[in-house]
Design a protein around this motif. Structure first.
Motif, PDB file in Angstrom:
ATOM      1  N   SER A  42      42.770  37.384  34.597  1.00 23.05           N
ATOM      2  CA  SER A  42      43.705  38.487  34.832  1.00 23.05           C
ATOM      3  C   SER A  42      43.279  39.257  36.080  1.00 23.05           C
ATOM      4  O   SER A  42      42.166  39.074  36.596  1.00 23.05           O
ATOM      5  CB  SER A  42      43.715  39.424  33.620  1.00 23.05           C
ATOM      6  N   LEU A  43      44.146  40.130  36.523  1.00 23.81           N
ATOM      7  CA  LEU A  43      43.779  41.010  37.628  1.00 23.81           C
ATOM      8  C   LEU A  43      42.592  41.884  37.231  1.00 23.81           C
ATOM      9  O   LEU A  43      41.716  42.170  38.042  1.00 23.81           O
ATOM     10  CB  LEU A  43      44.975  41.877  38.030  1.00 23.81           C
ATOM     11  N   GLU A  44      42.554  42.275  35.965  1.00 25.55           N
ATOM     12  CA  GLU A  44      41.436  43.100  35.479  1.00 25.55           C
ATOM     13  C   GLU A  44      40.135  42.296  35.498  1.00 25.55           C
ATOM     14  O   GLU A  44      39.071  42.852  35.770  1.00 25.55           O
ATOM     15  CB  GLU A  44      41.763  43.615  34.074  1.00 25.55           C
ATOM     16  N   ASP A  45      40.215  40.985  35.225  1.00 27.38           N
ATOM     17  CA  ASP A  45      39.026  40.128  35.307  1.00 27.38           C
ATOM     18  C   ASP A  45      38.503  40.081  36.743  1.00 27.38           C
ATOM     19  O   ASP A  45      37.297  40.167  36.974  1.00 27.38           O
ATOM     20  CB  ASP A  45      39.338  38.695  34.865  1.00 27.38           C
ATOM     21  N   ALA A  46      39.414  39.930  37.705  1.00 27.93           N
ATOM     22  CA  ALA A  46      39.004  39.891  39.111  1.00 27.93           C
ATOM     23  C   ALA A  46      38.385  41.222  39.524  1.00 27.93           C
ATOM     24  O   ALA A  46      37.355  41.252  40.210  1.00 27.93           O
ATOM     25  CB  ALA A  46      40.199  39.542  40.008  1.00 27.93           C
ATOM     26  N   ALA A  47      38.987  42.327  39.095  1.00 27.82           N
ATOM     27  CA  ALA A  47      38.423  43.647  39.408  1.00 27.82           C
ATOM     28  C   ALA A  47      37.048  43.803  38.769  1.00 27.82           C
ATOM     29  O   ALA A  47      36.123  44.349  39.381  1.00 27.82           O
ATOM     30  CB  ALA A  47      39.371  44.752  38.944  1.00 27.82           C
ATOM     31  N   ALA A  48      36.887  43.305  37.552  1.00 31.58           N
ATOM     32  CA  ALA A  48      35.591  43.397  36.866  1.00 31.58           C
ATOM     33  C   ALA A  48      34.532  42.579  37.590  1.00 31.58           C
ATOM     34  O   ALA A  48      33.372  42.999  37.676  1.00 31.58           O
ATOM     35  CB  ALA A  48      35.734  42.935  35.417  1.00 31.58           C
ATOM     36  N   ALA A  49      34.917  41.420  38.123  1.00 32.43           N
ATOM     37  CA  ALA A  49      33.967  40.621  38.907  1.00 32.43           C
ATOM     38  C   ALA A  49      33.496  41.422  40.118  1.00 32.43           C
ATOM     39  O   ALA A  49      32.306  41.428  40.452  1.00 32.43           O
ATOM     40  CB  ALA A  49      34.603  39.303  39.337  1.00 32.43           C
ATOM     41  N   LEU A  50      34.421  42.123  40.758  1.00 34.09           N
ATOM     42  CA  LEU A  50      34.049  42.940  41.917  1.00 34.09           C
ATOM     43  C   LEU A  50      33.229  44.156  41.497  1.00 34.09           C
ATOM     44  O   LEU A  50      32.374  44.621  42.251  1.00 34.09           O
ATOM     45  CB  LEU A  50      35.298  43.351  42.694  1.00 34.09           C
ATOM     46  N   TRP A  51      33.465  44.676  40.299  1.00 37.11           N
ATOM     47  CA  TRP A  51      32.638  45.769  39.754  1.00 37.11           C
ATOM     48  C   TRP A  51      31.181  45.312  39.681  1.00 37.11           C
ATOM     49  O   TRP A  51      30.270  46.041  40.039  1.00 37.11           O
ATOM     50  CB  TRP A  51      33.180  46.159  38.388  1.00 37.11           C
ATOM     51  N   ILE A  52      30.978  44.081  39.216  1.00 39.50           N
ATOM     52  CA  ILE A  52      29.625  43.510  39.131  1.00 39.50           C
ATOM     53  C   ILE A  52      29.013  43.420  40.525  1.00 39.50           C
ATOM     54  O   ILE A  52      27.834  43.735  40.725  1.00 39.50           O
ATOM     55  CB  ILE A  52      29.658  42.127  38.444  1.00 39.50           C
ATOM     56  N   VAL A  53      29.815  43.013  41.500  1.00 41.47           N
ATOM     57  CA  VAL A  53      29.340  42.900  42.882  1.00 41.47           C
ATOM     58  C   VAL A  53      28.878  44.262  43.393  1.00 41.47           C
ATOM     59  O   VAL A  53      27.800  44.382  43.988  1.00 41.47           O
ATOM     60  CB  VAL A  53      30.452  42.318  43.789  1.00 41.47           C
ATOM     61  N   LEU A 108      38.974  49.354  43.095  1.00 38.96           N
ATOM     62  CA  LEU A 108      38.859  47.908  42.879  1.00 38.96           C
ATOM     63  C   LEU A 108      40.161  47.325  42.353  1.00 38.96           C
ATOM     64  O   LEU A 108      40.601  46.257  42.810  1.00 38.96           O
ATOM     65  CB  LEU A 108      37.721  47.593  41.914  1.00 38.96           C
ATOM     66  N   ARG A 109      40.786  48.004  41.407  1.00 45.54           N
ATOM     67  CA  ARG A 109      42.073  47.524  40.882  1.00 45.54           C
ATOM     68  C   ARG A 109      43.128  47.493  41.983  1.00 45.54           C
ATOM     69  O   ARG A 109      43.937  46.561  42.049  1.00 45.54           O
ATOM     70  CB  ARG A 109      42.518  48.397  39.717  1.00 45.54           C
ATOM     71  N   SER A 110      43.118  48.500  42.843  1.00 48.74           N
ATOM     72  CA  SER A 110      44.073  48.545  43.960  1.00 48.74           C
ATOM     73  C   SER A 110      43.818  47.411  44.937  1.00 48.74           C
ATOM     74  O   SER A 110      44.759  46.781  45.433  1.00 48.74           O
ATOM     75  CB  SER A 110      43.981  49.887  44.687  1.00 48.74           C
ATOM     76  N   ARG A 111      42.560  47.141  45.222  1.00 46.43           N
ATOM     77  CA  ARG A 111      42.195  46.055  46.141  1.00 46.43           C
ATOM     78  C   ARG A 111      42.630  44.711  45.577  1.00 46.43           C
ATOM     79  O   ARG A 111      43.180  43.873  46.285  1.00 46.43           O
ATOM     80  CB  ARG A 111      40.679  46.068  46.393  1.00 46.43           C
ATOM     81  N   VAL A 112      42.395  44.502  44.297  1.00 47.02           N
ATOM     82  CA  VAL A 112      42.786  43.248  43.635  1.00 47.02           C
ATOM     83  C   VAL A 112      44.305  43.102  43.649  1.00 47.02           C
ATOM     84  O   VAL A 112      44.836  42.025  43.939  1.00 47.02           O
ATOM     85  CB  VAL A 112      42.209  43.189  42.201  1.00 47.02           C
ATOM     86  N   ALA A 113      45.036  44.171  43.365  1.00 48.69           N
ATOM     87  CA  ALA A 113      46.496  44.124  43.389  1.00 48.69           C
ATOM     88  C   ALA A 113      47.006  43.802  44.788  1.00 48.69           C
ATOM     89  O   ALA A 113      47.960  43.038  44.949  1.00 48.69           O
ATOM     90  CB  ALA A 113      47.088  45.440  42.891  1.00 48.69           C
ATOM     91  N   ALA A 114      46.351  44.359  45.808  1.00 44.62           N
ATOM     92  CA  ALA A 114      46.758  44.074  47.187  1.00 44.62           C
ATOM     93  C   ALA A 114      46.530  42.608  47.541  1.00 44.62           C
ATOM     94  O   ALA A 114      47.330  42.008  48.263  1.00 44.62           O
ATOM     95  CB  ALA A 114      45.995  44.976  48.153  1.00 44.62           C
ATOM     96  N   LEU A 115      45.450  42.016  47.024  1.00 43.54           N
ATOM     97  CA  LEU A 115      45.150  40.613  47.324  1.00 43.54           C
ATOM     98  C   LEU A 115      45.956  39.627  46.491  1.00 43.54           C
ATOM     99  O   LEU A 115      46.379  38.587  46.991  1.00 43.54           O
ATOM    100  CB  LEU A 115      43.662  40.326  47.088  1.00 43.54           C
ATOM    101  N   TYR A 116      46.139  39.923  45.204  1.00 41.28           N
ATOM    102  CA  TYR A 116      46.675  38.933  44.283  1.00 41.28           C
ATOM    103  C   TYR A 116      48.009  39.317  43.667  1.00 41.28           C
ATOM    104  O   TYR A 116      48.524  38.598  42.819  1.00 41.28           O
ATOM    105  CB  TYR A 116      45.654  38.654  43.162  1.00 41.28           C
ATOM    106  N   GLY A 117      48.568  40.451  44.055  1.00 40.72           N
ATOM    107  CA  GLY A 117      49.833  40.881  43.472  1.00 40.72           C
ATOM    108  C   GLY A 117      49.589  41.689  42.216  1.00 40.72           C
ATOM    109  O   GLY A 117      48.458  41.951  41.824  1.00 40.72           O
ATOM    110  N   THR A 118      50.667  42.050  41.573  1.00 40.68           N
ATOM    111  CA  THR A 118      50.545  42.870  40.371  1.00 40.68           C
ATOM    112  C   THR A 118      50.829  42.071  39.109  1.00 40.68           C
ATOM    113  O   THR A 118      50.936  42.639  38.031  1.00 40.68           O
ATOM    114  CB  THR A 118      51.490  44.081  40.439  1.00 40.68           C
ATOM    115  N   GLY A 119      50.954  40.777  39.228  1.00 40.37           N
ATOM    116  CA  GLY A 119      51.194  39.939  38.058  1.00 40.37           C
ATOM    117  C   GLY A 119      52.670  39.729  37.817  1.00 40.37           C
ATOM    118  O   GLY A 119      53.516  40.392  38.418  1.00 40.37           O
ATOM    119  N   PRO A 120      52.993  38.797  36.954  1.00 38.69           N
ATOM    120  CA  PRO A 120      54.396  38.484  36.706  1.00 38.69           C
ATOM    121  C   PRO A 120      55.079  39.582  35.887  1.00 38.69           C
ATOM    122  O   PRO A 120      54.486  40.139  34.976  1.00 38.69           O
ATOM    123  CB  PRO A 120      54.331  37.178  35.900  1.00 38.69           C
TER     124      PRO A 120
END
Length: 138
Positions: A42-53, A108-120
């Motif tokens: 999910s977008l939240e998973d991608a944001a969480a990965a970046l949180w770890i980073v 982070l959520r905003s960055r992920v949304a900008a890269l991957y969209g907001t989902g279907p």
């Protein structure tokens, strides 16, 4: 001299991204097979990965580079695994409203949304998002 094998992955519509699979970094044994899989995140998973980073010491501004950000999502999900990403998701959601950490999670959520969209969008159904730990329809 030890050679680090690179892996290639795709996140969203990123196209092929080479990243270092941590288990092969400076490995003394040669790679002898390949593994391939598709993992739905999910977008939240991608944001969480970046949180770890970020928790690992990378500056938020480093994520301005699209290719680097894609690489970090792939590398972190592979290196840290699903349990760490799930724990990071929970940690992000548990930040007190208005805190520096809550603002960072929002960035982070905003960055992920900008890269991957907001989902279907689902026809006939309001999309949901989290705001201050409450579900809010958009």
């Amino acid at each position: 001299m030890l050679v680090t094998s690179k892996a290639t992955g795709h996140v969203g519509t990123s196209g092929p991204i080479d990243f270092t699979p941590v288990l092969r970094e400076d490995a003394e044994t040669p790679a002898t097979m390949q593994m391939a899989m598709n993992v739905d995140i999910s977008l939240e998973d991608a944001a969480a990965a970046l949180w770890i980073v970020l928790r690992g010491g990378i500056e938020l501004s480093a994520l301005d580079n699209d290719r680097f950000t894609h690489e970090m999502v792939l590398e972190t999900i592979f290196a840290e695994g699903g349990n760490a990403v799930a724990a990071a998701r929970d940690e992000m959601n548990d930040q007190p409203a208005g805190s520096f950490e809550a603002h960072t999670a929002h960035a982070l959520r905003s960055r992920v949304a900008a890269l991957y969209g907001t989902g279907p969008a689902v026809a006939g159904q309001a999309r949901q998002c989290r705001a201050d730990r409450r579900e809010v329809a958009r």
